[in-house]
Design a protein around this motif. Structure first.
Motif, PDB file in Angstrom:
ATOM      1  N   LEU A  35      57.305  16.958  56.838  1.00 28.11           N
ATOM      2  CA  LEU A  35      56.412  17.888  57.543  1.00 28.11           C
ATOM      3  C   LEU A  35      54.838  17.478  57.521  1.00 28.11           C
ATOM      4  O   LEU A  35      54.338  17.705  58.487  1.00 28.11           O
ATOM      5  N   VAL A  36      54.521  17.013  56.459  1.00 28.71           N
ATOM      6  CA  VAL A  36      52.890  16.693  56.259  1.00 28.71           C
ATOM      7  C   VAL A  36      52.771  15.476  57.196  1.00 28.71           C
ATOM      8  O   VAL A  36      51.798  15.639  57.810  1.00 28.71           O
ATOM      9  N   LEU A  37      53.664  14.519  57.166  1.00 31.17           N
ATOM     10  CA  LEU A  37      53.324  13.152  57.854  1.00 31.17           C
ATOM     11  C   LEU A  37      53.230  13.690  59.411  1.00 31.17           C
ATOM     12  O   LEU A  37      52.527  13.128  59.948  1.00 31.17           O
ATOM     13  N   ALA A  38      54.418  14.372  59.766  1.00 35.79           N
ATOM     14  CA  ALA A  38      54.503  14.868  61.073  1.00 35.79           C
ATOM     15  C   ALA A  38      53.108  15.327  61.684  1.00 35.79           C
ATOM     16  O   ALA A  38      52.567  15.182  62.685  1.00 35.79           O
ATOM     17  N   THR A  39      52.579  16.334  60.608  1.00 36.38           N
ATOM     18  CA  THR A  39      51.788  17.257  61.304  1.00 36.38           C
ATOM     19  C   THR A  39      50.314  16.720  61.265  1.00 36.38           C
ATOM     20  O   THR A  39      49.464  16.801  62.327  1.00 36.38           O
ATOM     21  N   VAL A  40      49.977  15.730  60.330  1.00 43.68           N
ATOM     22  CA  VAL A  40      48.852  15.014  60.188  1.00 43.68           C
ATOM     23  C   VAL A  40      48.508  14.073  61.151  1.00 43.68           C
ATOM     24  O   VAL A  40      47.712  13.607  61.936  1.00 43.68           O
ATOM     25  N   THR A  41      49.920  13.361  61.653  1.00 45.38           N
ATOM     26  CA  THR A  41      49.684  12.532  62.814  1.00 45.38           C
ATOM     27  C   THR A  41      49.519  13.194  64.088  1.00 45.38           C
ATOM     28  O   THR A  41      48.888  12.719  64.850  1.00 45.38           O
ATOM     29  N   ALA A  42      50.288  14.403  64.191  1.00 49.72           N
ATOM     30  CA  ALA A  42      50.292  15.103  65.600  1.00 49.72           C
ATOM     31  C   ALA A  42      48.849  15.691  65.787  1.00 49.72           C
ATOM     32  O   ALA A  42      48.277  15.799  67.030  1.00 49.72           O
ATOM     33  N   ILE A  43      48.200  16.069  64.671  1.00 47.47           N
ATOM     34  CA  ILE A  43      46.773  17.156  64.934  1.00 47.47           C
ATOM     35  C   ILE A  43      45.708  16.506  64.194  1.00 47.47           C
ATOM     36  O   ILE A  43      44.465  16.916  64.614  1.00 47.47           O
ATOM     37  N   GLY A  44      45.831  15.329  63.681  1.00 46.50           N
ATOM     38  CA  GLY A  44      44.594  14.776  62.873  1.00 46.50           C
ATOM     39  C   GLY A  44      43.578  14.323  63.887  1.00 46.50           C
ATOM     40  O   GLY A  44      42.430  14.619  63.557  1.00 46.50           O
ATOM     41  N   GLY A  45      43.941  13.678  64.674  1.00 44.03           N
ATOM     42  CA  GLY A  45      43.070  13.007  65.897  1.00 44.03           C
ATOM     43  C   GLY A  45      42.374  13.925  66.380  1.00 44.03           C
ATOM     44  O   GLY A  45      41.121  14.196  66.525  1.00 44.03           O
ATOM     45  N   GLY A  46      42.970  15.103  67.173  1.00 43.68           N
ATOM     46  CA  GLY A  46      42.381  16.153  67.788  1.00 43.68           C
ATOM     47  C   GLY A  46      41.431  16.999  66.970  1.00 43.68           C
ATOM     48  O   GLY A  46      40.494  17.371  67.575  1.00 43.68           O
ATOM     49  N   THR A  47      41.853  17.244  65.711  1.00 43.58           N
ATOM     50  CA  THR A  47      41.010  17.901  64.856  1.00 43.58           C
ATOM     51  C   THR A  47      39.775  17.375  64.667  1.00 43.58           C
ATOM     52  O   THR A  47      38.500  17.942  64.589  1.00 43.58           O
ATOM     53  N   ILE A  48      39.689  16.053  64.283  1.00 39.11           N
ATOM     54  CA  ILE A  48      38.691  15.243  64.070  1.00 39.11           C
ATOM     55  C   ILE A  48      37.725  15.218  65.217  1.00 39.11           C
ATOM     56  O   ILE A  48      36.397  15.458  65.231  1.00 39.11           O
ATOM     57  N   ARG A  49      38.416  15.139  66.447  1.00 36.63           N
ATOM     58  CA  ARG A  49      37.459  15.000  67.638  1.00 36.63           C
ATOM     59  C   ARG A  49      36.881  16.368  68.027  1.00 36.63           C
ATOM     60  O   ARG A  49      35.599  16.430  68.321  1.00 36.63           O
ATOM     61  N   ASP A  50      37.492  17.582  67.817  1.00 40.72           N
ATOM     62  CA  ASP A  50      36.857  18.808  67.944  1.00 40.72           C
ATOM     63  C   ASP A  50      35.761  19.202  67.031  1.00 40.72           C
ATOM     64  O   ASP A  50      34.733  19.647  67.272  1.00 40.72           O
ATOM     65  N   LEU A  51      35.835  18.527  65.779  1.00 41.64           N
ATOM     66  CA  LEU A  51      35.096  18.914  64.823  1.00 41.64           C
ATOM     67  C   LEU A  51      33.506  18.035  65.191  1.00 41.64           C
ATOM     68  O   LEU A  51      32.506  18.627  64.978  1.00 41.64           O
ATOM     69  N   ILE A  52      33.745  16.781  65.717  1.00 44.67           N
ATOM     70  CA  ILE A  52      32.640  16.170  66.067  1.00 44.67           C
ATOM     71  C   ILE A  52      31.904  16.718  67.234  1.00 44.67           C
ATOM     72  O   ILE A  52      30.763  16.770  67.574  1.00 44.67           O
ATOM     73  N   LEU A  53      32.698  17.152  68.441  1.00 46.89           N
ATOM     74  CA  LEU A  53      32.336  17.781  69.425  1.00 46.89           C
ATOM     75  C   LEU A  53      31.590  19.394  69.250  1.00 46.89           C
ATOM     76  O   LEU A  53      31.317  19.980  70.054  1.00 46.89           O
ATOM     77  N   ASP A  54      32.009  19.785  67.892  1.00 44.69           N
ATOM     78  CA  ASP A  54      31.427  21.049  67.580  1.00 44.69           C
ATOM     79  C   ASP A  54      32.001  22.289  68.347  1.00 44.69           C
ATOM     80  O   ASP A  54      31.570  23.280  69.000  1.00 44.69           O
ATOM     81  N   VAL A  55      33.317  22.228  68.715  1.00 47.25           N
ATOM     82  CA  VAL A  55      33.968  22.930  69.478  1.00 47.25           C
ATOM     83  C   VAL A  55      35.295  23.526  68.590  1.00 47.25           C
ATOM     84  O   VAL A  55      35.701  23.058  67.536  1.00 47.25           O
ATOM     85  N   PRO A  56      35.850  24.808  68.763  1.00 48.48           N
ATOM     86  CA  PRO A  56      36.902  25.233  67.955  1.00 48.48           C
ATOM     87  C   PRO A  56      38.169  24.421  67.817  1.00 48.48           C
ATOM     88  O   PRO A  56      38.507  23.807  69.047  1.00 48.48           O
TER      89      PRO A  56
END
Length: 208
Positions: A35-56
């Motif tokens: 479950l951990v590996l599936a979750t970080v693979t699925a949302i890891g890239g989008g999370t980093i992108r959103d943090l850099i763009l400073d959006v929710p």
């Protein structure tokens, strides 16, 4: 149109969750590890992108992403348990499909927040590769983006096709589908024919 984008996002999430589940299966992880590996693979890239763009961050206000992860993970586990052998390239193919969705969607999200085309392609590439990088690091492997066949280059190519078509006045949806298809075909061709960009020739060990 926003509804289509949301479904594309969910499809990308689901496919990357499948690739994370397959990676966990190869490493014989327990249920929590899967479950951990599936979750970080699925949302890891989008999370980093959103943090850099400073959006929710995409998943903080929408549980649909987690439903997609859980459903894709459960389905993959059922299929794996009913089949003794999984093709060796199944993980790479699932990863390639996830890339196709995530890179173009990430590029569009960056454009929506006022970035230049160049930065948007970088953000799209980051959306596609970072989740897989986290997955491979947790599996104690060299990330796919740093080894083997063309990987990040295919992300850049898909982003260029998408933005290029937009600049030519092609509609957003046809441009998106063309960008995804171009990325997917190039990545699958790289896997099939081992396409690389060689930098160093064959060499022996470096003397200390």
């Amino acid at each position: 149109m926003e509804l289509y984008f949301h479904w594309f996002d969910l499809l990308g999430i689901a496919v990357f969750a499948i690739s994370g589940t397959l990676a966990a299966w190869r490493k014989q992880m327990d249920g929590f590890g899967v479950l951990v590996l599936a979750t970080v693979t699925a949302i890891g890239g989008g999370t980093i992108r959103d943090l850099i763009l400073d959006v929710p961050v995409i998943w903080l206000s929408n549980n649909d992403y987690f439903y997609a992860i859980f459903a894709a993970t459960a389905l993959t586990i059922l299929l794996v348990r009913k089949r003794l052998t999984i093709p060796n390239n199944a993980l790479q193919i699932a990863d390639a499909i996830g890339l196709a969705f995530f890179v173009v969607m990430g590029t569009q999200k960056a454009l929506d927040h006022g970035t230049s085309g160049f930065v948007a392609i970088m953000m799209g590439t980051m959306s596609g590769v970072c989740g897989g990088m986290i997955r491979d690091v947790l599996c104690r492997e060299i990330p796919l983006v740093f080894r083997g066949e063309l990987y990040a280059v295919t992300c850049i190519f898909g982003g260029l096709v998408y933005i290029g078509l937009l600049e030519l006045g092609v509609g957003k949806m046809p441009s998106m589908l063309c960008g995804m298809t171009a990325l997917l075909l190039l990545r699958l061709a790289a896997i099939r024919w081992h396409l690389t960009i060689p930098v160093f020739g064959r060499h022996g060990k470096i003397d200390p």
